[in-house]
Motif scaffolding. Structure first.
Motif, PDB file in Angstrom:
ATOM      1  N   ASN A   1       0.790  -1.233   0.000  1.00  0.00           N
ATOM      2  CA  ASN A   1       0.000   0.000   0.000  1.00  0.00           C
ATOM      3  C   ASN A   1       0.822   1.283   0.000  1.00  0.00           C
ATOM      4  O   ASN A   1       0.292   2.373   0.221  1.00  0.00           O
ATOM      5  N   GLY A   2       2.135   1.172  -0.237  1.00  0.00           N
ATOM      6  CA  GLY A   2       2.938   2.392  -0.270  1.00  0.00           C
ATOM      7  C   GLY A   2       4.415   2.104  -0.434  1.00  0.00           C
ATOM      8  O   GLY A   2       4.822   0.953  -0.639  1.00  0.00           O
ATOM      9  N   VAL A   3       5.212   3.188  -0.326  1.00  0.00           N
ATOM     10  CA  VAL A   3       6.660   3.038  -0.492  1.00  0.00           C
ATOM     11  C   VAL A   3       7.390   3.943   0.493  1.00  0.00           C
ATOM     12  O   VAL A   3       6.835   4.930   0.990  1.00  0.00           O
ATOM     13  N   VAL A   4       8.639   3.579   0.739  1.00  0.00           N
ATOM     14  CA  VAL A   4       9.551   4.444   1.489  1.00  0.00           C
ATOM     15  C   VAL A   4      10.536   5.037   0.506  1.00  0.00           C
ATOM     16  O   VAL A   4      11.193   4.308  -0.248  1.00  0.00           O
ATOM     17  N   ASP A   5      10.631   6.375   0.484  1.00  0.00           N
ATOM     18  CA  ASP A   5      11.566   7.084  -0.384  1.00  0.00           C
ATOM     19  C   ASP A   5      12.898   7.184   0.345  1.00  0.00           C
ATOM     20  O   ASP A   5      12.996   7.819   1.410  1.00  0.00           O
TER      21      ASP A   5
ATOM     22  N   TYR B   1      -0.963   4.846   0.526  1.00  0.00           N
ATOM     23  CA  TYR B   1      -2.013   5.227  -0.419  1.00  0.00           C
ATOM     24  C   TYR B   1      -3.331   4.548  -0.053  1.00  0.00           C
ATOM     25  O   TYR B   1      -3.352   3.369   0.343  1.00  0.00           O
ATOM     26  N   ASP B   2      -4.427   5.311  -0.223  1.00  0.00           N
ATOM     27  CA  ASP B   2      -5.735   4.703  -0.004  1.00  0.00           C
ATOM     28  C   ASP B   2      -6.202   4.025  -1.285  1.00  0.00           C
ATOM     29  O   ASP B   2      -5.481   4.006  -2.290  1.00  0.00           O
ATOM     30  N   ASP B   3      -7.423   3.472  -1.270  1.00  0.00           N
ATOM     31  CA  ASP B   3      -7.886   2.705  -2.432  1.00  0.00           C
ATOM     32  C   ASP B   3      -8.223   3.583  -3.631  1.00  0.00           C
ATOM     33  O   ASP B   3      -8.555   3.080  -4.706  1.00  0.00           O
ATOM     34  N   LYS B   4      -8.112   4.899  -3.478  1.00  0.00           N
ATOM     35  CA  LYS B   4      -8.322   5.803  -4.605  1.00  0.00           C
ATOM     36  C   LYS B   4      -6.998   6.377  -5.131  1.00  0.00           C
ATOM     37  O   LYS B   4      -6.985   7.256  -5.985  1.00  0.00           O
ATOM     38  N   GLY B   5      -5.893   5.870  -4.584  1.00  0.00           N
ATOM     39  CA  GLY B   5      -4.581   6.319  -5.035  1.00  0.00           C
ATOM     40  C   GLY B   5      -4.136   7.628  -4.421  1.00  0.00           C
ATOM     41  O   GLY B   5      -3.200   8.266  -4.918  1.00  0.00           O
ATOM     42  N   LYS B   6      -4.770   8.044  -3.340  1.00  0.00           N
ATOM     43  CA  LYS B   6      -4.390   9.295  -2.680  1.00  0.00           C
ATOM     44  C   LYS B   6      -3.336   9.005  -1.619  1.00  0.00           C
ATOM     45  O   LYS B   6      -3.495   8.094  -0.798  1.00  0.00           O
ATOM     46  N   ALA B   7      -2.256   9.798  -1.620  1.00  0.00           N
ATOM     47  CA  ALA B   7      -1.115   9.530  -0.746  1.00  0.00           C
ATOM     48  C   ALA B   7      -1.221  10.276   0.576  1.00  0.00           C
ATOM     49  O   ALA B   7      -1.746  11.389   0.643  1.00  0.00           O
ATOM     50  N   SER B   8      -0.684   9.637   1.619  1.00  0.00           N
ATOM     51  CA  SER B   8      -0.514  10.282   2.922  1.00  0.00           C
ATOM     52  C   SER B   8       0.922  10.053   3.366  1.00  0.00           C
ATOM     53  O   SER B   8       1.424   8.923   3.327  1.00  0.00           O
ATOM     54  N   GLU B   9       1.571  11.154   3.775  1.00  0.00           N
ATOM     55  CA  GLU B   9       2.936  11.016   4.283  1.00  0.00           C
ATOM     56  C   GLU B   9       2.864  10.522   5.718  1.00  0.00           C
ATOM     57  O   GLU B   9       2.078  11.024   6.526  1.00  0.00           O
ATOM     58  N   THR B  10       3.688   9.521   6.047  1.00  0.00           N
ATOM     59  CA  THR B  10       3.605   8.918   7.375  1.00  0.00           C
ATOM     60  C   THR B  10       4.992   8.492   7.842  1.00  0.00           C
ATOM     61  O   THR B  10       5.975   8.593   7.093  1.00  0.00           O
ATOM     62  N   GLU B  11       5.051   8.012   9.062  1.00  0.00           N
ATOM     63  CA  GLU B  11       6.314   7.529   9.600  1.00  0.00           C
ATOM     64  C   GLU B  11       6.696   6.201   8.937  1.00  0.00           C
ATOM     65  O   GLU B  11       5.824   5.415   8.545  1.00  0.00           O
ATOM     66  N   ILE B  12       7.987   5.952   8.844  1.00  0.00           N
ATOM     67  CA  ILE B  12       8.455   4.671   8.315  1.00  0.00           C
ATOM     68  C   ILE B  12       8.034   3.574   9.295  1.00  0.00           C
ATOM     69  O   ILE B  12       8.288   3.685  10.503  1.00  0.00           O
ATOM     70  N   PRO B  13       7.356   2.523   8.813  1.00  0.00           N
ATOM     71  CA  PRO B  13       6.907   1.450   9.713  1.00  0.00           C
ATOM     72  C   PRO B  13       8.067   0.903  10.544  1.00  0.00           C
ATOM     73  O   PRO B  13       9.178   0.684  10.026  1.00  0.00           O
TER      74      PRO B  13
ATOM     75  N   ALA C   1       2.129   5.147  -5.767  1.00  0.00           N
ATOM     76  CA  ALA C   1       3.487   5.690  -5.965  1.00  0.00           C
ATOM     77  C   ALA C   1       3.756   6.193  -7.377  1.00  0.00           C
ATOM     78  O   ALA C   1       4.898   6.497  -7.710  1.00  0.00           O
ATOM     79  N   VAL C   2       2.724   6.305  -8.209  1.00  0.00           N
ATOM     80  CA  VAL C   2       2.928   6.858  -9.556  1.00  0.00           C
ATOM     81  C   VAL C   2       3.234   8.352  -9.468  1.00  0.00           C
ATOM     82  O   VAL C   2       4.017   8.891 -10.252  1.00  0.00           O
ATOM     83  N   ASP C   3       2.632   9.045  -8.479  1.00  0.00           N
ATOM     84  CA  ASP C   3       2.924  10.472  -8.299  1.00  0.00           C
ATOM     85  C   ASP C   3       4.392  10.700  -7.949  1.00  0.00           C
ATOM     86  O   ASP C   3       5.002  11.689  -8.379  1.00  0.00           O
ATOM     87  N   LEU C   4       4.982   9.785  -7.192  1.00  0.00           N
ATOM     88  CA  LEU C   4       6.408   9.910  -6.843  1.00  0.00           C
ATOM     89  C   LEU C   4       7.285   9.685  -8.074  1.00  0.00           C
ATOM     90  O   LEU C   4       8.347  10.316  -8.223  1.00  0.00           O
ATOM     91  N   LEU C   5       6.859   8.781  -8.939  1.00  0.00           N
ATOM     92  CA  LEU C   5       7.578   8.582 -10.206  1.00  0.00           C
ATOM     93  C   LEU C   5       7.535   9.867 -11.026  1.00  0.00           C
ATOM     94  O   LEU C   5       8.545  10.262 -11.641  1.00  0.00           O
ATOM     95  N   MET C   6       6.382  10.527 -11.045  1.00  0.00           N
ATOM     96  CA  MET C   6       6.245  11.777 -11.800  1.00  0.00           C
ATOM     97  C   MET C   6       7.154  12.865 -11.212  1.00  0.00           C
ATOM     98  O   MET C   6       7.775  13.635 -11.948  1.00  0.00           O
ATOM     99  N   ASP C   7       7.248  12.903  -9.890  1.00  0.00           N
ATOM    100  CA  ASP C   7       8.188  13.844  -9.252  1.00  0.00           C
ATOM    101  C   ASP C   7       9.623  13.529  -9.668  1.00  0.00           C
ATOM    102  O   ASP C   7      10.435  14.434  -9.909  1.00  0.00           O
TER     103      ASP C   7
END
Length: 688
Positions: free
Chosen positions: A168-172, A181-193, A259-265
């Protein structure tokens, strides 16, 4: 200068998710209002009926979009070997490539081919490991696969959060931030698990070490124990990517828009604009073909390359990459390849199956113009003041041929004209009329390639055809020397006909063709009649005595004869030469020859045994083997008659992981038992 432009090609093996990734990019940019899906037939990039039917790209799709004050020009290229020549041509318009790898299937043969193309064009690239939400997806295993397969070292820049359906997400690793990311592809910045902390720290250290290699000063500081800043790492990441020192690895899921938005960045931060790229080379249209550089200067003389022709836009649409100079909204240019001036009334950008007008195009722009009268894919367009040629990509030799037979009588000419128009879109499709067999032949890169062409012909021009295997162009030759008399004598009141010649026929080495020797002395045959003897032999040799195939590789020496002052003529000696040929060949050890092709089969090592066994069963002679990454290349000589349907056969044998190239090598003698069957079949056909 447009430093905010990114021309990016998506390249990969078919089915890796390139089109889905393109759809996610367009959706995130707000250019489309829904996430198009290939499976649902509503994607922007795949719109041809044949693409919708096969749920895969058969032609490069183009689209532009904006992201954070930058402009992306996206090229979604085919990954199927049948249509890969289109990728080869369109990639010349790109400044960078995203190599998409399926996290389940890993690197396939066509992915490696695409990578090699990017190498050939010197394109900076990153890797996007896709479909991490799928069952059996493996991130680290896929990275290892890429390390073993590619020439440039992949470096992990992101790591996935969760696995398979829990992804459900990535660590940069640059920013050291986690994005969920939620099920609509919207990202939330969070702490590294917390359960990923050790692994992330380990990967971060490896990332810094790898990136620092692109900058000597940064590497020195790092080795001295100084922690680089994010800005320093970001600059070194871009430098190493542009210089081809490494290929950053990003990851996500295109269909879930993770994480497609991060690829675009990343495209903005680390991929080149047209001015970051070396100047392309061209050749002046002069006798010495002087090499010149074409800098991306908007004020320089105009130069562009046609990378794609698209039909159906009220005439052909010619898509070009501008390398130098500028174009206004209307005007003209010179086509060096066709030595003609072309004019256009509107400059367009392509968005899937639609176009929209633009007022200007400068270096790096990928634009299109409609209804050019002479221009074809691969042509150079330039300013009349500086005529030059940009060398286009080479199209591989066709791999498979079919004879096209109309279902309705009288459609032969319609077939040829219709297929000619389709071939304007697809230079890898080759049309030919075989004068020997009277067949219309269509040649292509595979069975699917040709089937797609005839489907399109039926849809666009209403012409239905059957595809038959073409006749093999056998040849005949002789194996021993004989000397015979060819004598034509006819008396019918008035002038008669008389021609008398003695000719020695002997074999020549394979591929030597035909040689005629005039060895007449003393004028026993006048000089004026000697060419007629040669003509009689040549015309008769077109249909050999065994099975009606052309006779080749022999020498005919005319060494004696006689003539009549009144009754001799050129026609009489032509008939005499023909009679000599027909009389000699049966006694000269006539044999059938077949075309033999050199084939190079590329496939994973697991399939090598099956491939070699199959080639042997096709009367092939294996020449050798070589390693190419994790694949093996098997080279062999194989008779054409045995590989007429090799493309689909290899596909079945290797589960789509094998590919091959082939080129004509030589003619060789057909084994006696097979030759007899061919001769009998030819005789039966003649009786019909």
């Amino acid at each position: 200068m447009n430093e905010k432009l990114r021309n990016v090609a998506l390249i990969a093996h078919g089915g890796a998710g390139k089109t889905s990734l393109a759809e996610a990019i367009l959706f995130n940019a707000g250019t489309t209002n829904r996430l198009g899906r290939v499976e649902d037939g509503n994607s922007t990039m795949d719109f041809e009926p044949e693409e919708l039917k096969r749920t895969s790209s058969i032609s490069t799709g183009f689209a532009t979009c904006g992201w954070k004050k930058h402009e992306f020009s996206i090229m979604d290229t085919p990954g199927d070997q049948n249509f890969f020549s289109d990728t080869r041509l369109c990639l010349q318009g790109a400044d960078a490539a995203i190599v998409v790898i399926d996290a389940v299937d890993g690197v396939k043969v066509q992915t490696e081919q695409a990578w090699e193309l990017a190498d050939e064009y010197g394109l900076p690239r990153c890797i996007f490991i896709n479909r991490l939400d799928r069952e059996r997806s493996e991130f680290l295993k896929t990275v290892q696969d890429a390390e073993e397969s590619f020439t440039i070292r992949p470096i992990i820049t992101q790591v996935p959060i969760g696995k398979e359906h829990e992804f459900n997400g990535v660590v940069d690793l640059l920013k050291m931030k986690a994005y969920v990311y939620d099920d609509k592809g919207k990202a939330s910045e969070t702490e590294i698990p917390a359960d990923m902390a050790d692994m992330v720290e380990e990967q971060r250290e490896a990332f810094i070490e790898n990136v620092a290699e692109a900058d000597d000063e940064l590497l020195e500081k790092y080795l001295e124990g100084e922690e680089p800043s994010n800005d320093q790492l970001k600059a070194a990441l871009k430098k190493g990517t542009l210089e081809g020192i490494f290929a950053p690895v990003l990851c996500g899921s295109a269909t879930k828009n993770v994480a497609v938005d991060l690829l675009m960045d990343f495209l903005i931060d680390a991929m080149p604009c047209p001015y970051d790229r070396p100047a392309i080379k061209g050749y002046l249209d002069t006798a010495d073909a002087e090499e010149v550089e074409l800098p991306p200067d908007p004020d320089a003389p105009f130069a562009a390359l046609i990378i794609k022709t698209m039909a159906g836009f009220a005439g052909n649409l010619s898509v070009m990459r501008v390398f130098s100079g500028s174009l206004g909204g209307d005007g003209g240019f010179y086509n060096v390849n066709r030595s003609s001036k072309e004019r256009f009334s509107q400059l367009l950008t392509v968005f899937g199956k639609d176009t929209k007008p633009v007022t200007q195009a400068g270096p790096g722009s990928i634009v299109a113009v409609a209804k050019l009268k002479d221009t074809k894919t691969g042509d150079t367009l330039c300013d009349d003041s500086r005529k030059l040629i940009i060398k286009p990509a080479e199209i591989p030799n066709p791999l498979i041929s079919y004879a096209v037979v109309p279902k309705a009588k009288g459609d032969e000419e319609k077939i040829f004209s219709s297929l000619t128009k389709i071939a304007e879109e697809d230079p890898a499709l080759v049309l030919d009329r075989n004068a020997e067999t009277k067949e219309i032949l269509v040649r292509g890169m595979g069975q699917v390639h040709i089937e797609n062409a005839v489907e399109k012909m039926n849809r666009k021009f209403g012409v239905s055809v059957n595809l038959n295997l073409p006749q093999v162009p056998y040849r005949e030759t002789i194996k021993k020397k004989v000397r015979v008399q060819g004598k034509h004598k006819k008396q019918t009141g008035g002038h008669g006909q008389f021609g008398d010649c003695w000719v020695a026929f002997e074999p020549m080495e394979r591929g030597a063709g035909f040689e005629f020797v005039d060895a007449i002395v003393g004028g026993v045959i006048p000089k004026t009649y000697i060419p007629a003897v040669e003509k009689g032999i040549v015309e008769t040799a077109v249909k050999g005595v065994l099975a009606g195939f052309p006779t080749v590789d022999f020498k005919a020496t005319l060494d004696f004869g006689s003539f009549h002052q009144v009754d001799s003529s050129e026609m009489a000696f032509k008939i005499a030469g023909a009679l000599a040929f027909k009389k000699a060949i049966p006694d000269a050890g006539a044999v059938l020859l077949e075309p033999v092709y050199k084939i190079a089969v590329i496939a994973p090592d697991d399939f090598t045994g099956d491939i070699m066994g199959d080639l042997n069963s096709r009367r092939g002679r294996v020449l050798g083997m070589d390693s190419k990454g994790k694949n093996q290349v098997v080279e062999a000589h194989v008779p054409l008659s045995e590989i007429l349907t090799y493309a689909p056969d290899l596909n079945s044998m290797t589960g789509g992981r094998g590919m091959y190239t082939m080129e004509f090598s030589h003619y060789d003698e057909v084994p006696a038992q097979l030759a007899q069957k061919i001769i009998e079949a030819a005789a039966a056909e003649k009786e019909e």
